[in-house]
Design an enzyme around this catalytic site. Structure first.
Site, short mmCIF file in Angstrom:
data_model
loop_
_atom_site.label_atom_id
_atom_site.label_comp_id
_atom_site.label_asym_id
_atom_site.label_seq_id
_atom_site.Cartn_x
_atom_site.Cartn_y
_atom_site.Cartn_z
N SER A 121 0.88 -1.18 0.00
CA SER A 121 0.00 0.00 0.00
C SER A 121 0.91 1.22 0.00
O SER A 121 2.11 1.11 0.30
CB SER A 121 -0.84 -0.02 1.28
OG SER A 121 -1.42 1.24 1.53
N TYR A 134 -1.98 -1.53 10.53
CA TYR A 134 -1.93 -1.63 9.06
C TYR A 134 -0.60 -1.07 8.54
O TYR A 134 0.08 -1.72 7.72
CB TYR A 134 -3.11 -0.84 8.49
CG TYR A 134 -3.33 -0.98 7.00
CD1 TYR A 134 -4.18 -1.94 6.49
CD2 TYR A 134 -2.69 -0.11 6.10
CE1 TYR A 134 -4.40 -2.05 5.12
CE2 TYR A 134 -2.91 -0.21 4.73
CZ TYR A 134 -3.76 -1.19 4.24
OH TYR A 134 -3.97 -1.29 2.89
N1 LIG Z 1 -8.63 -0.76 -1.12
C1 LIG Z 1 -7.59 0.04 -0.99
O1 LIG Z 1 -7.71 1.26 -1.05
C2 LIG Z 1 -6.22 -0.52 -0.80
C3 LIG Z 1 -5.13 0.35 -0.95
C4 LIG Z 1 -3.85 -0.14 -0.77
C5 LIG Z 1 -3.67 -1.47 -0.46
N2 LIG Z 1 -4.75 -2.29 -0.31
C6 LIG Z 1 -4.49 -3.67 0.04
O2 LIG Z 1 -5.06 -4.52 -0.91
C7 LIG Z 1 -5.39 -5.76 -0.29
C8 LIG Z 1 -6.82 -6.12 -0.66
O3 LIG Z 1 -7.69 -5.12 -0.18
P1 LIG Z 1 -9.13 -4.83 -0.79
O4 LIG Z 1 -9.30 -3.36 -0.74
O5 LIG Z 1 -9.31 -5.55 -2.08
O6 LIG Z 1 -10.03 -5.44 0.36
P2 LIG Z 1 -11.39 -6.28 0.33
O7 LIG Z 1 -11.97 -6.13 1.69
O8 LIG Z 1 -12.23 -5.92 -0.85
O9 LIG Z 1 -10.87 -7.76 0.11
C9 LIG Z 1 -10.07 -8.41 1.06
C10 LIG Z 1 -10.35 -9.90 0.96
O10 LIG Z 1 -9.53 -10.54 1.96
C11 LIG Z 1 -10.32 -11.53 2.59
N3 LIG Z 1 -9.83 -11.79 3.94
C12 LIG Z 1 -9.74 -10.89 4.95
N4 LIG Z 1 -9.31 -11.50 6.05
C13 LIG Z 1 -9.11 -12.81 5.74
C14 LIG Z 1 -8.69 -13.95 6.46
N5 LIG Z 1 -8.38 -13.88 7.77
N6 LIG Z 1 -8.60 -15.12 5.81
C15 LIG Z 1 -8.96 -15.23 4.51
N7 LIG Z 1 -9.37 -14.18 3.77
C16 LIG Z 1 -9.46 -12.98 4.39
C17 LIG Z 1 -11.74 -10.96 2.63
O11 LIG Z 1 -12.73 -11.97 2.80
C18 LIG Z 1 -11.82 -10.26 1.27
O12 LIG Z 1 -12.33 -11.13 0.26
C19 LIG Z 1 -5.15 -5.59 1.19
O13 LIG Z 1 -3.91 -6.14 1.55
C20 LIG Z 1 -5.11 -4.09 1.37
O14 LIG Z 1 -4.31 -3.70 2.44
C21 LIG Z 1 -6.01 -1.84 -0.48
#
Ligand SMILES: NC(=O)c1ccc[n+]([C@@H]2O[C@H](COP(=O)([O-])OP(=O)(O)OC[C@H]3O[C@@H](n4cnc5c(N)ncnc54)[C@H](O)[C@@H]3O)[C@@H](O)[C@H]2O)c1
Length: 239
Positions: A121, A134
């Site tokens: 991120s 985080y």
């Molecule tokens: N959305 C953003 O703005 C953003 C920005 C930078 C980085 N990220 C990173 O991208 C990654 C994905 O984020 P996203 O925004 O797509 O989130 P999201 O909530 O849409 O998806 C996350 C997925 O992880 C799964 N998950 C969570 N905990 C779990 C566990 N204990 N076991 C199995 N599965 C689990 C959830 O069920 C979900 O399907 C993360 O690492 C997040 O930190 C997101």
């Protein structure tokens, strides 16, 4: 890419789902791991709680591509941050990636080819208040990724981070409500004044944009790209 197998964590939603679809479009056999069945139709799926570290050894180790993506957010000042939640986030977002890398590297080394992509991120490179766990987990993931890059290089294995700013996923939509309460603002104001305040490109990033970068890091021209962190942050870190 037709002969490759990929394991993508957190693949039921958001960025993980987009990565799974994008790699599958390149002909990669994708194994989607999540604890949520919804959104996983049409791909090989393994349901597991990735924070349960002892169960990770049950996941397939014979994959050529590993996308460490699953993650959650928690917003609270440090002095009120629940310690058990801090531990959970470090387990899910730093220790699980370590375990998965550790158990998939032998196959990649044996094949002389492998790609580890860690969804970090902008918070792997910059801090924001109220996100202690985080930010700590993502900074740790950055270090882990670089060590894997150095060790894997002689075996044809690359390791990189992808560093988005805010992406249009449920993780961000949930934060809007949390941050509205923390900052005493409406959700629309949180988007404009908090989330998009540090970025020059004033919009949320789409999951498919992140997936495109992930596909490039696994693609034919990626062999010399390793130990790096690729910001996709609308200019946030240009400040
Ligand atoms: N959305 C953003 O703005 C953003 C920005 C930078 C980085 N990220 C990173 O991208 C990654 C994905 O984020 P996203 O925004 O797509 O989130 P999201 O909530 O849409 O998806 C996350 C997925 O992880 C799964 N998950 C969570 N905990 C779990 C566990 N204990 N076991 C199995 N599965 C689990 C959830 O069920 C979900 O399907 C993360 O690492 C997040 O930190 C997101």
């Amino acid at each position: 890419m037709e002969t490759r197998r990929a394991l993508v964590t957190g693949a039921a939603s958001g960025i993980g789902a987009a990565c799974a679809q994008r790699l599958a479009a390149d002909g990669v056999h994708v194994i989607a791991v999540d604890f949520d069945q919804a959104g996983l139709d049409g791909v090989e799926t393994i349901l597991t709680d990735l924070s349960d570290l002892e169960r990770l050894s049950e996941l397939p180790a014979d994959v050529d591509i590993l996308v460490n993506n699953a993650g959650v957010q928690q917003v609270a000042p440090v002095e009120q941050f629940p310690p058990e939640r801090f531990s959970y986030i470090i387990r899910l977002m730093l220790e699980a990636p370590f375990r998965l890398i550790r158990q998939t590297l032998p196959h990649m080394y044996g094949a002389g080819w492998g790609r580890v992509v860690n969804i970090s991120s902008v918070h792997g490179l910059r801090a924001s208040p109220f996100k202690a766990a985080y930010v700590a987990a993502k900074h740790g993931l950055e270090g882990l990724s670089k060590v894997v890059a150095l060790e894997g290089a002689a075996h044809g294995v690359t390791s990189n981070c992808v560093n988005p700013a805010y992406v249009r996923t449920p993780l961000v939509t949930a934060q809007l409500a949390d941050q509205a309460a923390t900052h005493g603002l409406s959700e629309a104001e949180v988007l404009d004044k908090v989330l998009l305040e540090p970025v020059a490109v004033k919009r949320l990033i789409e999951p498919a944009e992140v997936a495109e970068l992930v596909a490039m890091l696994c693609g034919p021209a990626s062999a010399s790209i390793t130990g790096s962190s690729f910001v996709l942050d609308g200019g946030w870190t240009a400040h």
